[in-house]
Design a protein around this motif. Sequence first.
Motif, PDB file in Angstrom:
ATOM      1  N   HIS A  80       0.836  -1.212   0.000  1.00 55.83           N
ATOM      2  CA  HIS A  80       0.000   0.000   0.000  1.00 55.83           C
ATOM      3  C   HIS A  80       0.866   1.255   0.000  1.00 55.83           C
ATOM      4  CE1 HIS A  80      -3.990  -1.841   0.639  1.00 55.83           C
ATOM      5  NE2 HIS A  80      -3.241  -2.836   1.059  1.00 55.83           N
ATOM      6  N   ILE A  84       1.077   4.290  -2.883  1.00 50.96           N
ATOM      7  CA  ILE A  84       1.036   5.748  -2.707  1.00 50.96           C
ATOM      8  C   ILE A  84       2.252   6.391  -3.389  1.00 50.96           C
ATOM      9  CG2 ILE A  84       1.068   7.638  -1.020  1.00 50.96           C
ATOM     10  CD1 ILE A  84      -1.513   5.985  -0.990  1.00 50.96           C
TER      11      ILE A  84
ATOM     12  N   PRO B  93       4.903  -2.319   9.199  1.00 49.34           N
ATOM     13  CA  PRO B  93       4.048  -1.654  10.200  1.00 49.34           C
ATOM     14  C   PRO B  93       2.852  -2.511  10.610  1.00 49.34           C
ATOM     15  CG  PRO B  93       4.324  -0.333   8.197  1.00 49.34           C
ATOM     16  CD  PRO B  93       4.831  -1.666   7.893  1.00 49.34           C
ATOM     17  N   PHE B  94       2.506  -2.367  11.888  1.00 50.21           N
ATOM     18  CA  PHE B  94       1.311  -3.017  12.409  1.00 50.21           C
ATOM     19  C   PHE B  94       0.294  -1.940  12.757  1.00 50.21           C
ATOM     20  CE2 PHE B  94       4.910  -5.734  13.795  1.00 50.21           C
ATOM     21  CZ  PHE B  94       4.617  -6.858  13.034  1.00 50.21           C
ATOM     22  N   PRO B  95      -0.771  -1.871  11.981  1.00 50.54           N
ATOM     23  CA  PRO B  95      -1.793  -0.880  12.309  1.00 50.54           C
ATOM     24  C   PRO B  95      -2.739  -1.416  13.389  1.00 50.54           C
ATOM     25  CG  PRO B  95      -2.080  -1.761  10.075  1.00 50.54           C
ATOM     26  CD  PRO B  95      -1.031  -2.577  10.725  1.00 50.54           C
ATOM     27  N   THR B 291       4.334   9.377   3.326  1.00 45.37           N
ATOM     28  CA  THR B 291       3.701   8.433   2.393  1.00 45.37           C
ATOM     29  C   THR B 291       3.328   7.145   3.083  1.00 45.37           C
ATOM     30  OG1 THR B 291       5.941   8.351   1.558  1.00 45.37           O
ATOM     31  CG2 THR B 291       4.179   8.604  -0.044  1.00 45.37           C
ATOM     32  N   GLU B 292       4.157   6.760   4.042  1.00 48.35           N
ATOM     33  CA  GLU B 292       3.825   5.527   4.753  1.00 48.35           C
ATOM     34  C   GLU B 292       2.531   5.697   5.531  1.00 48.35           C
ATOM     35  OE1 GLU B 292       8.234   3.609   5.183  1.00 48.35           O
ATOM     36  OE2 GLU B 292       7.578   4.989   6.717  1.00 48.35           O
ATOM     37  N   ILE B 294       0.111   7.708   4.744  1.00 49.97           N
ATOM     38  CA  ILE B 294      -0.988   7.697   3.767  1.00 49.97           C
ATOM     39  C   ILE B 294      -1.243   6.273   3.275  1.00 49.97           C
ATOM     40  CG2 ILE B 294      -1.825   8.641   1.586  1.00 49.97           C
ATOM     41  CD1 ILE B 294       0.116  10.990   2.030  1.00 49.97           C
ATOM     42  N   GLY B 295      -0.155   5.538   3.058  1.00 48.06           N
ATOM     43  CA  GLY B 295      -0.270   4.155   2.607  1.00 48.06           C
ATOM     44  C   GLY B 295      -1.039   3.313   3.616  1.00 48.06           C
ATOM     45  N   ILE B 296      -0.771   3.520   4.896  1.00 47.85           N
ATOM     46  CA  ILE B 296      -1.462   2.748   5.932  1.00 47.85           C
ATOM     47  C   ILE B 296      -2.925   3.170   5.995  1.00 47.85           C
ATOM     48  CG2 ILE B 296      -1.520   2.212   8.397  1.00 47.85           C
ATOM     49  CD1 ILE B 296       1.575   2.737   8.356  1.00 47.85           C
ATOM     50  N   HIS B 298      -4.567   4.131   3.517  1.00 45.49           N
ATOM     51  CA  HIS B 298      -5.139   3.500   2.333  1.00 45.49           C
ATOM     52  C   HIS B 298      -5.514   2.051   2.634  1.00 45.49           C
ATOM     53  CE1 HIS B 298      -4.766   1.672  -1.767  1.00 45.49           C
ATOM     54  NE2 HIS B 298      -5.524   2.712  -2.045  1.00 45.49           N
ATOM     55  N   LEU B 299      -4.586   1.346   3.290  1.00 41.56           N
ATOM     56  CA  LEU B 299      -4.825  -0.051   3.642  1.00 41.56           C
ATOM     57  C   LEU B 299      -6.048  -0.167   4.542  1.00 41.56           C
ATOM     58  CD1 LEU B 299      -3.120  -3.052   4.341  1.00 41.56           C
ATOM     59  CD2 LEU B 299      -3.344  -1.892   6.509  1.00 41.56           C
ATOM     60  N   GLN B 302      -9.180   0.526   2.668  1.00 40.24           N
ATOM     61  CA  GLN B 302      -9.517  -0.435   1.640  1.00 40.24           C
ATOM     62  C   GLN B 302      -9.840  -1.812   2.214  1.00 40.24           C
ATOM     63  OE1 GLN B 302      -6.668  -1.495  -1.493  1.00 40.24           O
ATOM     64  NE2 GLN B 302      -7.854  -0.114  -2.759  1.00 40.24           N
ATOM     65  N   GLN B 303      -9.049  -2.262   3.194  1.00 40.15           N
ATOM     66  CA  GLN B 303      -9.230  -3.622   3.647  1.00 40.15           C
ATOM     67  C   GLN B 303     -10.153  -3.732   4.847  1.00 40.15           C
ATOM     68  OE1 GLN B 303      -5.567  -5.810   3.764  1.00 40.15           O
ATOM     69  NE2 GLN B 303      -5.644  -5.688   1.548  1.00 40.15           N
ATOM     70  N   TYR B 304     -10.282  -2.674   5.617  1.00 41.23           N
ATOM     71  CA  TYR B 304     -11.121  -2.777   6.803  1.00 41.23           C
ATOM     72  C   TYR B 304     -12.330  -1.855   6.718  1.00 41.23           C
ATOM     73  CZ  TYR B 304      -7.004  -5.238   8.308  1.00 41.23           C
ATOM     74  OH  TYR B 304      -5.970  -6.116   8.360  1.00 41.23           O
TER      75      TYR B 304
END
Lengths: 493, 328
Positions: A80, A84, B93-95, B291-292, B294-296, B298-299, B302-304
């Motif tokens: 992901h 980005i 990373p662990f969200p 960006t990381e 934003i990427g998280i 995004h995840l 999108q996934q949850y």
Amino acid sequence: MRLYKKEGNTLQILSFPNDNIEKGDYLIIEDSRVNKKLITQVIDVQFANVPGLLEELLRDSTTEDCVYGEDFDPLKVSSHINHIQDAWMLLCKIRGTLENEKPSVNVSWLPSRSKSGIERFSITSLLAQIDNGRNLPIHIGETKEKSPFTINAHDLDGTLNIVTGKKGTGKSHLSKLLVLGLIDYGATVIVLDLNGEYTNLGFSQNGEKNVYHDKVHVLTPGANLKVSLAQLDLRVMLNILVHALHLPGASTREFRRIWQFLNQRRASTLRELGEAIKSWKCNQHVRDALFSRYNSLLNSGFFTDIATEAVTFEEFFGETRKGGALILNLQDVSSVDRQIVVEYTLGKLVELLGQWKIRAVFLFAEEAHLYLRETYWDDIVTRMRHFGVFTTFVTNQPDTIRENIYRQADNIFLLNFTNERDLETVSRAARVDSETVKSIAHDLPHHHCLVLGKTVKDFPMVVKVRAYDVQTMGQTRLFFTSRDYARAEPQLR
Amino acid sequence: MEDESFQPNESGFKQYATSHQQNFEGATPILRTHDLLTIKSIPIKPLFCDTPVAAVDVSSIKIGETETGLLCAIRGAIVWKHDSRYSYLRFGPFPFHITEENKKEIYNLFKHHSFEISEDANAPNLANVPIRMGSLLERWLQLGISCSAHDSVILWDGSLTAGTADSPLNVVSQLLEISRNRLNTILAFSKTTNLRLLGHKLTDLGEKSWPPCLLQINGFPPQSGPVFSLGNVYVAKLTQGICSFRLDIDKEISLERGIEAVQKLLGNDLLIQSYPETLRLAHTFSTFTATEVIGIQHLIAQQYGLRIIARPNIRRLLFGPFGKGSEG
Ligand SMILES: Nc1ncnc2c1ncn2[C@@H]1O[C@H](COP(=O)(O)OP(=O)(O)OP(=O)(O)O)[C@@H](O)[C@H]1O
Ligand SMILES: [Mg+2]
């Protein structure tokens, strides 16, 4: 995809690689509040300016080389993050509006940034939308979506066109496609064929005659194209003498008298002309000047006194009445002779059109700067166009065509160009903004063409030009063949 | 000052994360000057013997808020240098989505690992959870390294202060003990410190000594209360330049062994502005960038399918590394 910014006629749209958008693609921006859709075209794909990305790349690149390791990333977050980092900014030009499924050029509204949906608009659907009865389709190739791309022969009628691109990109190939397409609908086409590339249009690749065989007439000056002086108009003759052979003014006046003298005596032959110059009472300088021009005419082999050898354009045009092409084969013709032949042909053309002996002709001129005199360029876009000469210039040197021709061109078929200066020249075309030309033409793949102008209702489109079964002579002649190459063994090491 | 020269961008995080900070800043003991305080400069020289150097660092960051709670992410990195080559192992990373519903579970998780967390039912403080989570991962990684390494130098980010929410006494002392038994030495580098001596910031004391050296500070008042240090506190001035750092070394090992560990570090790792490269890399590999984040996001979206209602200011995230759990 999301709408990000608008500046003048340019939109910026945020997108991701998996949207699979390429330069030249059309997007439609639908604003659900108003029943309108904006038609835009992607002219460049850039990386989005993601905040902090530079630091990140720097960080990665400084550690990449000396630090090895592994990531334990069970949730695949990194994909992901890469997503980005890979974000794209699409630079798009607004081309029009789709209102009740009808395209128009009204773009005086702006769609909502938060509410708009953005989708790809296939060239196929766009073609369907702008189609106003393609009743004379000429099949040019295929769209990106692999559906056929046709133009309407009507959109070439009465127009001025340019086919340009760098060497070997397929300009002549495309021009031949246009020529054959026009013949199909009964048009008369004249090709000023500098390299004798069109001479085999009547044959398929295996050497057999094809369906066009009877419609393609190759005229080789000095061989099957010889004319008698008798059918020559004084004006055409003077054009030849002045423009191709640079006869000075005083001598031209003298020549006019000689010509009228011969005409009255109905003795307009080469032999009589030679005799007349010899015995004409005039200044010796004038006589010498006239005589040297006379010799040039003689040596060109284009003129003849033998009645059975002489042909007339009237006859040729007769043969193309139901559609056909006259290929003026200028290969191996010296530059002076080339000019003589072109002066004659264009002069004759205007004469016949003026007398309504022919309706109109489509003229294809390859590398016209090599034989077309200065004054003809303007003539072609003004006077001759009125007479019914619809010209297509084909060249790999766009700067040999005047700027006003670009401005007045109705259609431009643009193949790949990488040279900035060439792109700059072509981008002066009035039918489209220069950024579109520069950006798209720069990256056109082989055999792909950007079509601008009337034939696409000013929606620039990229088309993959189709191949066809016609013997082509377009291949650049090379010294080393692949066979030689395989055999060769260098002696020196 | 150190703060600036080490990583000018830290300030960006500070602005964003003030609420995070108050909590652990308060945890660092403020030592008052004392009549018997002495500073001794111990010159050191690199010891060139093949000793592996390993470093651990963890970052946590707030990703945003949802209608029901808080989103955060943590990431840890272990970097080691062996045979003149750096390697890393990165976790995450662990969200996490911390909500009123799963708060209890999270508290239990912390309890189980001896981590305390304010459990005031009236004012539940979700904001501290990301940092606590980061500390938990950090201790776990430190444990992993202590158990697997042997005769190595292990670098921690922070101090050996124990008794705070991020550093439970039994956890830290256990880590130190395991390390000692396996002949590892833990060197804890703090980038900044609030310790002051004679009105000066502790880390400013190195100015008049020749590097490489350690400044040993003797005569701190005996510590009382729940918060105290399990280490001896030094100021490490290991290279030329304006930087020096607070260095904590396990109290339970001899002074000589402690000094030797620093000398091995000098002989085996690259030091830039007094700071070990291995630890810097661990920091770099664990911190989050814009960006990381934003990427998280995004995840998560999108996934949850979680809708993020308040996002941290990306402009602020721009200022490079941030989201450090146990440091300022
Ligand atoms: N769309 C196409 N499909 C298949 N072959 C093609 C296509 N376009 C061009 N070719 C082939 O590529 C070669 C070069 O094409 P062409 O002679 O038309 O290029 P050109 O641009 O006119 O070159 P030049 O600048 O030398 O005049 C020819 O052999 C032609 O048959
Ligand atoms: Mg060509």
